[in-house]
Design an enzyme around this catalytic site. Structure first.
Site, PDB file in Angstrom:
ATOM      1  N   GLU A   1     -37.839  -0.134  53.265  1.00 56.22           N
ATOM      2  CA  GLU A   1     -36.511  -0.377  53.833  1.00 56.22           C
ATOM      3  C   GLU A   1     -35.842  -1.580  53.142  1.00 56.22           C
ATOM      4  OE1 GLU A   1     -34.289   0.137  58.155  1.00 56.22           O
ATOM      5  OE2 GLU A   1     -36.428  -0.331  58.141  1.00 56.22           O
TER       6      GLU A   1
ATOM      7  N   ASP B   1     -44.589   2.062  56.031  1.00 56.89           N
ATOM      8  CA  ASP B   1     -44.100   2.308  57.387  1.00 56.89           C
ATOM      9  C   ASP B   1     -44.121   3.812  57.618  1.00 56.89           C
ATOM     10  OD1 ASP B   1     -42.763   2.561  59.767  1.00 56.89           O
ATOM     11  OD2 ASP B   1     -40.887   1.659  59.078  1.00 56.89           O
TER      12      ASP B   1
ATOM     13  N   ASP C   1     -38.137  -7.192  61.739  1.00 58.68           N
ATOM     14  CA  ASP C   1     -38.643  -6.659  63.010  1.00 58.68           C
ATOM     15  C   ASP C   1     -40.036  -6.060  62.844  1.00 58.68           C
ATOM     16  OD1 ASP C   1     -37.555  -4.605  61.476  1.00 58.68           O
ATOM     17  OD2 ASP C   1     -36.578  -3.588  63.161  1.00 58.68           O
TER      18      ASP C   1
END
Length: 260
Positions: free
Chosen positions: A35, A152, A249
């Site tokens: 990301e 992820d 996060d």
């Protein structure tokens, strides 16, 4: 060999939170990012070519999404891989979801699995990606290669992999179809390295919502993994989660290999 994987949720955002200094201090052998939300030409020289604690520049490789500010993966490596390439499936490469780095002893894959989204809006795309990822892994193993698939996964596999499993049944990342794919993946001969070292351990998460002070209360999900083919597992000496690292996060996950 120490390999970290970190969903940074925007590499330009995390740069403002000391990311470049953290890389220098940490100096992993390889750092896989997910990301990134950027193309290399949008980044500072410090992000394009970070340096380790000895001042030596990392080799850096990028797979960016066609859509600006979306998805994307990268690999920083102190060791130059023999080859680097995307997944090779246009619909997933267009979103910059995979980089494969070929090292002497194994192939390292940095992957950003799609989010299935609310009401499973992208569940079909997610499951297609999962199937392509498994096919990629199986081809490598069939060719006699070992692999490390990190990143992820956007899947909490079992009830102990999230703080509130009952309340999240039916939510993205914990859908029955996603969890079933993880079952299939493990049954195909791959090992969730963290669970191998920490079976049954609860409260171990790598992602927390920004809302409701979730990280402070450790109300999280374990979405980030290092998985290896079963035959490579004896080379894995440690697999840990690094909740001490701030800036996103997500937090990094780490694996250590003994290759000699």
């Amino acid at each position: 060999m120490r390999i970290l994987s970190f969903n940074v949720n925007g590499i330009r955002a995390v740069e403002k939170r000391g990311f470049v200094d953290w890389i220098r201090q940490e100096s992993p052998d390889v750092l896989c990012l997910q990301e990134t939300k950027a193309h290399p030409d949008q980044l500072s020289s410090e992000l394009n070519k970070p340096v380790d604690k000895d001042g030596k520049a990392y080799f850096s490789y990028w797979a960016s999404a066609q859509k600006k500010g979306y998805s994307g993966v990268a690999i920083y490596s102190r060791i130059e891989p023999r080859d680097i390439k995307p997944l090779g499936v246009p619909e997933f490469d267009a979103e910059g979801r995979v980089l494969q780095a070929d090292f002497k002893d194994f192939v390292l894959i940095s992957a950003y699995f799609p989010n299935s989204q609310d009401a499973g809006a992208r569940l079909g795309y997610k499951l297609d990606f999962c199937a392509a990822m498994l096919e990629c892994c199986n081809k490598l193993v069939s060719a006699g290669r070992h692999l490390v698939l990190c990143g992820d996964y956007n899947i909490a596999h079992t009830p102990i992999d999230l703080a509130r499993p009952k309340e999240n049944e039916g939510n993205a990342g914990y859908l029955p179809e996603e969890r079933a794919w993880m079952d299939t993946f493990i049954a195909a001969g791959y090992v969730d390295t963290f669970r191998s070292f920490h079976p049954g351990e609860t409260g171990c998460y790598s992602w927390w919502s920004y809302r409701m002070s979730a990280r402070e209360r450790n109300v999280g999900w374990r979405l980030d993994y290092h998985c290896v083919d079963k035959a490579f597992m004896p080379k894995v000496s440690a697999s840990i989660i690094r909740p001490d690292v701030q800036g996103s996060d997500h937090c990094p996950v780490q694996i250590e290999l003994k290759l000699k």
